[in-house]
Write a protein that holds these residues in place. Sequence first.
Motif, short mmCIF file in Angstrom:
data_model
loop_
_atom_site.label_atom_id
_atom_site.label_comp_id
_atom_site.label_asym_id
_atom_site.label_seq_id
_atom_site.Cartn_x
_atom_site.Cartn_y
_atom_site.Cartn_z
N CYS A 36 -12.34 -8.67 18.18
CA CYS A 36 -13.08 -8.21 19.36
C CYS A 36 -13.50 -6.75 19.26
O CYS A 36 -14.25 -6.25 20.07
N GLY A 37 -12.97 -6.01 18.25
CA GLY A 37 -13.37 -4.61 18.07
C GLY A 37 -12.33 -3.61 18.45
O GLY A 37 -12.64 -2.42 18.65
N GLU A 798 5.54 -2.21 27.73
CA GLU A 798 6.04 -0.83 27.71
C GLU A 798 4.93 0.20 27.97
O GLU A 798 5.20 1.36 28.25
N ALA A 799 3.66 -0.19 27.82
CA ALA A 799 2.55 0.76 27.94
C ALA A 799 2.38 1.24 29.36
O ALA A 799 2.65 0.50 30.31
N ASP A 800 1.88 2.51 29.51
CA ASP A 800 1.57 3.08 30.82
C ASP A 800 0.24 2.53 31.33
O ASP A 800 0.04 2.43 32.54
N ARG A 801 -0.66 2.24 30.41
CA ARG A 801 -1.95 1.67 30.79
C ARG A 801 -2.45 0.82 29.63
O ARG A 801 -2.12 1.11 28.47
N VAL A 802 -3.24 -0.18 29.95
CA VAL A 802 -3.72 -1.12 28.93
C VAL A 802 -5.23 -1.24 29.07
O VAL A 802 -5.77 -1.32 30.18
N TYR A 803 -5.91 -1.22 27.87
CA TYR A 803 -7.36 -1.43 27.83
C TYR A 803 -7.60 -2.75 27.12
O TYR A 803 -7.17 -2.95 25.98
N GLY A 804 -8.27 -3.65 27.84
CA GLY A 804 -8.60 -4.94 27.24
C GLY A 804 -9.96 -4.90 26.58
O GLY A 804 -10.92 -4.41 27.18
N ILE A 805 -10.06 -5.42 25.39
CA ILE A 805 -11.31 -5.46 24.63
C ILE A 805 -11.71 -6.91 24.47
O ILE A 805 -10.88 -7.75 24.07
N SER A 806 -12.98 -7.20 24.75
CA SER A 806 -13.51 -8.54 24.53
C SER A 806 -14.84 -8.44 23.80
O SER A 806 -15.44 -7.36 23.75
N MET A 807 -15.32 -9.52 23.27
CA MET A 807 -16.55 -9.55 22.49
C MET A 807 -17.51 -10.53 23.16
O MET A 807 -17.13 -11.67 23.45
#
Length: 826
Positions: A36-37, A798-807
């Motif tokens: 997805c990049g 465990e992460a403070d913030r999450v970025y989701g990547i999609s294609m």
Amino acid sequence: MVALEKISLQGFKSFKRQVSIPFPPGFSLITGPNGCGKSNICDAITFVIGKASSRVLRAKKAQDLIFHGGKNKPGSDFARVCLYFDNSNNELPFKEKTVTISRRLNKKGVSTYRLNGKIVTRQQILDALVQVGIHPNGHNIIHQGDVNQIIEMDPVERREIIDEISGILEYNEKKEKAMQDLKKIEERVREAELILQEKQTIVEKLKQERDTALRYKQLSSDLEKIRKSILWKEYHKSEKNIEEINKKLEEKTKEMQEVEAKIKEYDKKIAEEEKRLEDLTSKILKTSAQVKVAEKIASLKSELEIKKEKIEYNRREIDRLNLMIEKLGSLDAKASPAVKAVLGMDGVEGMVGDLITVPAEYRIAVEIAASGHLTDIVVDKASNAIKCIKYLKQNKIGRVRFLPLDKIKPPPKKPLPSGAIGWLSELIHHEPKYTPAIDYIFSTTAAVKDIDRAKAIFEKQRARLVTLEGDLIDPSGVITGGFYKKPASYNVKKYIEEKKRIEKETEKLEEEIAAITKELEIFSSKEKPTKTINIERERAKSDESLKRMKEERKEFYERLLVLQQETGKLSIQKARFEARFDDLRIQWERSKEGKETNPEELKPFIDFETPTLKNKERETILEIESLGPVNMKAIEDFEEIKTEFENFREKVDKIVEEKNSIEDTIRDIEEKRIEVFMHTLNEISKHFREVYKGLTGGEARLSLEVPNDLESGLVIQVQPEGKKLLHIDSMSGGEKTLTAFAFLFAIQRYKPSPFYLLDEADAALDKVNTKRVAELIKRHSKFAQFIVISHNDALIREADRVYGISMEDGESKIIAIELPKNQENN
């Protein structure tokens, strides 16, 4: 500390539209399905601050980093990535609180870097970031496979990581350079020592030559003093000889004056007695019938006696003149005193007239064409001409024209005029070395037969022409000619002419005596005795008295002739002495070389007699000759070479000192290198133990394969909790990965960075070990910014913030998710 606030992408790889991703402090995680990049974000950050090679960014060439388009979407014209850094603490050397660093790439592969909007070079970017611990090859960015690469490295490659982190590569470079310098300096030392030995041999040889030259110099100085002493003695002896001969001449002159006075007295008495005899004869003749015959006989006898005396006087005078001509002929009267003064000086070849041989038919032409140059002095070089001129000036002798062979430039040679015999320079015979001087005088004058031929040639071609009779035509049109009478030597000429005149006069007198004798015989046959006995007696008595006076006069006259002859000899001797005196005076002045020479300076030689001095002169010459060839330059060369040798020896000593200094420097570098390396290794090993213990609860250590050998490999050994001590090559896959993570985190702890980027570094971990790594990152995120790319649930939690990547249709899209603070309990 500087932190990465956000990243902005446009047209980079799978991100077509401009996308901004903020990264607050703490633990940020980027997740999404495979392909997805996600990793493109890691590549984007590396694109700006990482390695320059496109292969590190998973592209064959730079243009592959630009979005190439999807099924329904066109490609981008460029790729641009911009990083935003928080510079609140002014750690970056800029006044802006937010520093932007961007890179733009077009389809031609041309990259443009900007810093705070201004175009800069990549190196300027790197120089700014390195100040806050961000390096293009730093271990704060871990790409996919970097963990496995650590595991797969051999011990030497692992040790090189420590080399890089410790900075001893700089010491290695310094040591390598020092070793190269040492190799060069050792070669220089060997070469210098060989040269030093050669120079030592040369110095010793030159010393022998120098000693010989100094002995030669001393002998030459002694010889010069001896010769000066001889010259000084002969000079003063000659001066005394002139004084003595002048005294003799005065005595002879005074005696001649006395004898001449006596002769005049006898001439007066003889004239009176002849008058008395004439009167007696007249009386006798008057009483005699043969008066006329007696008168004629008396007249003839008187005339015959006078002419005989005149012939005898002439013969004596011819003898005297011959002696004068012979003596004066030996003296050189053709040259001026100035010319005579320089003949024989150093470099003087001679007068032009003496250096050439002229065929008889061209002698007049040569004398006319020379225009006074026949008395010019030819010298070998201009410097000797200057010495001669200075000598003439100092001694006030006169002026001379000099032709230096090394400077005289003959005029360009022209074609010989048609009808001419030849250029005079080609008709004269001389030695080849005098060619420049001869050409200078005669090469522009052509010899022709006569004035008519010269006129015909001159009408067609203007040239300097001289006839065999001595007529001269100048190119300017001036014509000189007429009867040419060769001048004779002045001093001898008058004696020769006088001798010829007397010889002719004597011949004439002898002819007249013969005629008178014949006539007297005729008249004597006609004479008869007279009766005048008393008168005859008186006449006989008078005649006897006259004869006696004439005899006495003759004795005085002969004495006068002897005195004249002696005076002539004395005059010639005086001329010789004076010539010798002048020659000695010139030699003495020349020997002083412009310096006043005091006879006291010639001691002890001046105290010896002349014969003793001449013996010493011969002995000194023999000793000089026994020395053989002498290298006078060795005196100067020895001091020069000796100085050069000493200087070179000092240089060799300096080179040796330099070599020793380099060896000391190498030892210092090596000691410092070992010290820095071991400090880094010990610190990283300490951090490695702490990190590994925190991950597994086990023990770990780093060591060299060969203790204190910085060229040996790095050994990683761990002892998982409840297990025995293992080498990294003996561990399971999960254990190796955990060990690699501990090693990387130990490095990061030793050399902190503002942020850390991990791209799927946990791919090989199981859930248990992943959780351990997640907890490790979480703990470290309190002190540094972590950006992790992963799709592992344990890390996401465990992460403070999450970025989701999609294609979608070939283009990556991003969604941000802020997790609740109590997510750890879910």
